[in-house]
Design a protein around this motif. Structure first.
Motif, short mmCIF file in Angstrom:
data_model
loop_
_atom_site.label_atom_id
_atom_site.label_comp_id
_atom_site.label_asym_id
_atom_site.label_seq_id
_atom_site.Cartn_x
_atom_site.Cartn_y
_atom_site.Cartn_z
N ARG A 1 0.05 -21.27 4.03
CA ARG A 1 0.17 -19.86 3.70
C ARG A 1 -0.94 -19.52 2.70
N ALA A 2 -1.63 -18.42 2.96
CA ALA A 2 -2.72 -18.04 2.07
C ALA A 2 -3.04 -16.57 2.23
N ASN A 3 -3.57 -15.98 1.18
CA ASN A 3 -4.16 -14.65 1.29
C ASN A 3 -5.54 -14.79 1.91
N GLY B 1 -5.15 -9.55 3.79
CA GLY B 1 -3.77 -9.78 4.17
C GLY B 1 -3.31 -11.19 3.89
N THR B 2 -2.29 -11.62 4.62
CA THR B 2 -1.70 -12.94 4.43
C THR B 2 -1.53 -13.62 5.79
N GLU C 1 -0.50 -10.87 8.76
CA GLU C 1 -0.07 -9.59 8.22
C GLU C 1 -1.20 -9.01 7.37
N THR C 2 -1.67 -7.80 7.72
CA THR C 2 -2.72 -7.16 6.93
C THR C 2 -2.11 -6.09 6.04
N ASP D 1 -5.18 -1.13 6.86
CA ASP D 1 -3.93 -0.65 7.45
C ASP D 1 -2.90 -1.77 7.41
N GLU D 2 -1.64 -1.42 7.51
CA GLU D 2 -0.58 -2.41 7.60
C GLU D 2 -0.35 -2.76 9.06
#
Length: 248
Positions: free
Chosen positions: A65-67, A85-86, A98-99, A103-104
């Protein structure tokens, strides 16, 4: 020189007035074939060794897991997209992208299907995971299947410079170790994928060259390889107002 080129070369010399008897031609072909066989065997051995080296690194990365920061440039080196994102992955075959900027967006691969959630248009596209990434080298990040690995050629690089040496001969003191992955079958969307690992054997960056000659670079920070995984990490909660386009 391969056999086809050797035959062409002999024919060209003969047509030009030079004489090569059948025995010499046969010897040329035999030698060429032997050299080709040896070269192919050596290349396959190096590829197998490097593939094993990469598999070993990834097998130690059962969780990740990382940004990330993402930059996409076109063939003229113009920046065409940036994102933050992640990324969360577990082996085998699960990924959550996931950004948060600009935008999300959310993309989840749950092992069976890929769920692409676009909150802006309130739509979810669902694809078969096998079909969605079968020829994409990104599949190797989470795959443990040997048949899948056999579809790609892998070379090791030191500080971005390709080498022709086996994994055992490469200096492990190099700060950044990189692997370039190329699909053996041409025609896919991703031409090459390069994975770079830092001195702690953590995946530090990812670089993709696509069929349009665009290069997407992800640089990771705040890297974690051991963490609790919430039950809903690789599932998607779809609001009733969203349109679902199921293409499985």
């Amino acid at each position: 020189m391969n056999k086809a080129v050797s035959v062409y070369f002999i024919s060209a010399l003969t047509a030009g007035g030079l004489t090569i008897n059948a025995a010499n031609a046969s010897a040329e072909l035999a030698t060429s074939s032997s050299v080709d066989t040896t070269a192919i065997a050596q290349k396959e051995s190096i590829n197998d060794s490097v593939s094993s080296s990469l598999q070993s690194r990834l097998s130690n990365m059962k969780q990740f897991r990382a940004n990330f920061t993402q930059t996409v440039v076109d063939a003229q080196q113009n920046v065409v997209h940036e994102a933050q994102g992640t990324l969360t992955m577990t082996r085998p075959n699960k990924l959550r992208w996931e950004t948060t900027f600009p935008d999300e967006t959310l993309l989840v691969a749950d092992g069976d299907a890929v769920w692409n959630v676009d909150t802006f248009v309130e739509q979810v596209t669902v694809l078969s995971q096998d079909n969605a990434i079968k020829d994409n080298p990104i599949v190797l990040l989470t795959s443990t299947d040997e048949a899948t690995w056999s579809k790609f050629s892998i070379s090791q690089m030191n500080n971005g410079v390709p080498t022709n040496t086996s994994a055992s001969e490469i200096n492990n003191d190099t700060v950044m170790q990189s692997y370039q992955i190329t699909p053996k079958e041409e025609g896919g969307q991703i031409v090459t994928l390069t994975l770079s690992f830092n001195q702690d054997n953590e995946l530090a960056s990812l670089n993709m060259l696509d069929a349009q000659q665009q290069v997407s670079t992800l640089v990771f920070n705040n890297i974690e390889t051991r963490f609790p995984i919430p039950a809903d990490t690789f599932s998607v909660d779809i609001p009733d107002s969203f349109i679902v386009d199921d293409q499985r």
